[in-house]
Design a protein around this motif. Structure first.
Motif, PDB file in Angstrom:
ATOM      1  N   GLY A   1       0.819  -1.205   0.000  1.00  0.00           N
ATOM      2  CA  GLY A   1       0.000   0.000   0.000  1.00  0.00           C
ATOM      3  C   GLY A   1       0.848   1.248   0.000  1.00  0.00           C
ATOM      4  N   ALA A   2       0.544   2.190  -0.910  1.00  0.00           N
ATOM      5  CA  ALA A   2       1.328   3.425  -1.051  1.00  0.00           C
ATOM      6  C   ALA A   2       0.526   4.660  -0.685  1.00  0.00           C
ATOM      7  CB  ALA A   2       1.861   3.547  -2.481  1.00  0.00           C
ATOM      8  N   GLY A   3      -0.457   4.491   0.195  1.00  0.00           N
ATOM      9  CA  GLY A   3      -1.174   5.649   0.714  1.00  0.00           C
ATOM     10  C   GLY A   3      -0.412   6.264   1.873  1.00  0.00           C
ATOM     11  N   ALA A   4      -1.089   7.107   2.639  1.00  0.00           N
ATOM     12  CA  ALA A   4      -0.433   7.789   3.755  1.00  0.00           C
ATOM     13  C   ALA A   4       0.162   6.798   4.745  1.00  0.00           C
ATOM     14  CB  ALA A   4      -1.440   8.692   4.464  1.00  0.00           C
TER      15      ALA A   4
ATOM     16  N   TYR B   1       3.902  16.503  -0.265  1.00  0.00           N
ATOM     17  CA  TYR B   1       4.230  15.583   0.824  1.00  0.00           C
ATOM     18  C   TYR B   1       4.448  14.170   0.280  1.00  0.00           C
ATOM     19  CZ  TYR B   1       4.110  14.511   5.871  1.00  0.00           C
ATOM     20  OH  TYR B   1       4.431  14.166   7.164  1.00  0.00           O
ATOM     21  N   GLN B   2       3.553  13.709  -0.590  1.00  0.00           N
ATOM     22  CA  GLN B   2       3.703  12.383  -1.181  1.00  0.00           C
ATOM     23  C   GLN B   2       4.988  12.268  -1.980  1.00  0.00           C
ATOM     24  OE1 GLN B   2      -0.068  12.398  -3.288  1.00  0.00           O
ATOM     25  NE2 GLN B   2      -0.882  10.779  -1.982  1.00  0.00           N
ATOM     26  N   ARG B   3       5.266  13.282  -2.788  1.00  0.00           N
ATOM     27  CA  ARG B   3       6.477  13.245  -3.618  1.00  0.00           C
ATOM     28  C   ARG B   3       7.726  13.205  -2.740  1.00  0.00           C
ATOM     29  NH1 ARG B   3       7.623  14.247  -8.850  1.00  0.00           N
ATOM     30  NH2 ARG B   3       5.450  14.832  -9.229  1.00  0.00           N
ATOM     31  N   LEU B   4       7.729  13.994  -1.675  1.00  0.00           N
ATOM     32  CA  LEU B   4       8.891  14.012  -0.788  1.00  0.00           C
ATOM     33  C   LEU B   4       9.099  12.654  -0.120  1.00  0.00           C
ATOM     34  CD1 LEU B   4      11.157  15.613   0.567  1.00  0.00           C
ATOM     35  CD2 LEU B   4       9.504  16.351   2.296  1.00  0.00           C
ATOM     36  N   LEU B   5       8.022  12.038   0.346  1.00  0.00           N
ATOM     37  CA  LEU B   5       8.142  10.727   0.976  1.00  0.00           C
ATOM     38  C   LEU B   5       8.639   9.678  -0.010  1.00  0.00           C
ATOM     39  CD1 LEU B   5       4.889  10.666   3.150  1.00  0.00           C
ATOM     40  CD2 LEU B   5       7.233  10.974   3.944  1.00  0.00           C
ATOM     41  N   LEU B   6       8.136   9.712  -1.240  1.00  0.00           N
ATOM     42  CA  LEU B   6       8.608   8.764  -2.257  1.00  0.00           C
ATOM     43  C   LEU B   6      10.067   8.999  -2.602  1.00  0.00           C
ATOM     44  CD1 LEU B   6       5.505   8.652  -4.622  1.00  0.00           C
ATOM     45  CD2 LEU B   6       6.445   6.728  -3.336  1.00  0.00           C
ATOM     46  N   ASP B   7      10.477  10.268  -2.704  1.00  0.00           N
ATOM     47  CA  ASP B   7      11.878  10.575  -3.006  1.00  0.00           C
ATOM     48  C   ASP B   7      12.791  10.109  -1.876  1.00  0.00           C
ATOM     49  OD1 ASP B   7      11.105  11.678  -5.390  1.00  0.00           O
ATOM     50  OD2 ASP B   7      11.309  13.773  -4.743  1.00  0.00           O
TER      51      ASP B   7
END
Length: 375
Positions: A105-108, A254-260
């Motif tokens: 799962g790639a949600g929050a 926020y999502q992009r930063l966490l993925l990076d």
């Protein structure tokens, strides 16, 4: 989040004794430019409500250790880091240090669980059918509301409430580390609770929903005190207003930063769909964190989950607008995010509704109600 909770949270914050926050002469901020022709996107997501609260427990399943971590209702982004620490403790109890684990799962919840495990020294492979922005968490409003639809009152024992408070405070602390970054993933914003008829009339609850525990007082010290405003101190036409201050998540950043950050620390992202629990047995990892949210209803047949539909409309960004609006009694919330002015309306039939089809008229009606505030 649930209408009554959101309005109560804003009103409760503002009902506290006024603090000496203003040193300059008060002035009304810029008015929002809201009209239906400024809508550029409509998103629908499902909040996974669980009456018992989030499921955070380990289970042996088809030869794997599965750490379940889902069921956060409307509190996914807000409570994610604190609950991820609880899930991490279970992972550490079943996986050797520096082992490779799987997160589904790639949600929050999935993203923060993966990052928390990485920070603890684990190698992480993230499996997801969809990745941001095509996940339910992308449709969230972005207000820090760790108490939103988190559990039913009947399950909120003293011990449960203490655990929730610890998770909320840990999450709040973690979010502070994302303040001041160039992309603005987390920011503080002032906001207004607005009412046509004053604030003395209690708001009705939603028919068909359970009673929710009043958790706000346990973390009231984490939100600045608010104050009632005089005409001329707010931009609203023929309405009363109270000010509050709240954390806001700019979710795309926020999502992009966490993925990076996940990729930078050696994380792998694999696109895969899981249809039955037996699909977990095919993974090479021995320990799996199940962060599938509402997906657990079908993957595990978890009947304890209730889907709660949420729809948001995004309007053209307005950099001059830096405040949120909660229109009390009209079920409308507006947030100033960097990707646009976000407008959400609480529907009367959201609870138990898993329909992902956008309803444009619903959003246009919310925008028109919001526009009426500015005359």
């Amino acid at each position: 989040m649930r209408r009554r909770e959101l309005l109560a949270a804003g009103s409760a914050a503002c009902a506290l004794p006024a603090a000496a926050l203003d040193f300059a002469a008060p002035r009304a901020p810029a008015a929002m430019r809201v009209s239906t022709d400024r809508i550029i996107d409509i998103a629908v997501g499902i909040r996974p409500f669980r009456a018992q609260g989030p499921r955070i427990e380990a289970q042996r399943l088809h030869g794997k250790t599965v750490v379940h971590h889902y069921g956060h209702g409307g509190s996914g982004w807000s409570l994610s880091w604190g609950s991820a620490q609880r899930a991490l403790a279970l992972i550490q109890a079943h996986a050797k240090p520096a082992a490779r684990i799987a997160v589904i799962g790639a949600g929050a919840i999935g993203l923060t669980t993966a990052r928390t495990a990485q920070q603890a020294g684990f190698k992480v492979r993230l499996y997801a059918r969809e990745r941001p922005p095509r996940v339910h968490s992308s449709a969230a409003t972005g207000l820090w509301t760790p108490e939103s639809r988190i559990a039913a009152s009947e399950h909120a024992t003293a011990a449960w409430c203490a655990d929730w408070e610890a998770m909320a405070r840990a999450s709040f602390k973690a979010h502070q580390g994302y303040l001041g970054l160039p992309s603005g993933p987390v920011e503080w914003h002032d906001g207004f609770v607005v009412s046509d008829d004053g604030f003395d009339t209690p708001l009705p609850g939603h028919v068909g929903e359970p009673d929710y525990p009043d958790l706000y007082p346990r973390v009231a010290d984490l939100r600045p005190q608010g104050k009632a405003l005089q005409p001329g101190e707010h931009p609203f036409h023929q309405a009363q207003a109270r000010r509050f201050t709240q954390l806001v998540f700019n979710i795309p950043a926020y999502q992009r930063l966490l993925l990076d950050d996940f990729a930078r620390d050696g994380g792998e992202l694999v696109q895969r769909e899981f249809r039955t629990p037996r699909d977990l047995a095919r993974l090479p990892e021995a320990v799996i964190a199940n962060c599938t949210g509402d997906g657990a209803r079908t993957l595990l047949g978890d009947a304890s989950l209730t889907p709660v539909r949420g729809q948001t409309a995004r309007l053209i960004p307005q950099p001059e607008v830096d405040y949120a609006v909660i229109y009390r009694g009209h079920n409308v919330v507006a947030l100033p995010r960097r990707d646009g002015l976000l407008v959400a309306a609480m529907g009367e039939h959201d609870f138990g509704n898993a329909d992902l089809r956008p309803d444009r008229e619903h959003s246009e009606d919310a925008v028109r109600r919001l526009a009426a505030l500015f005359g």
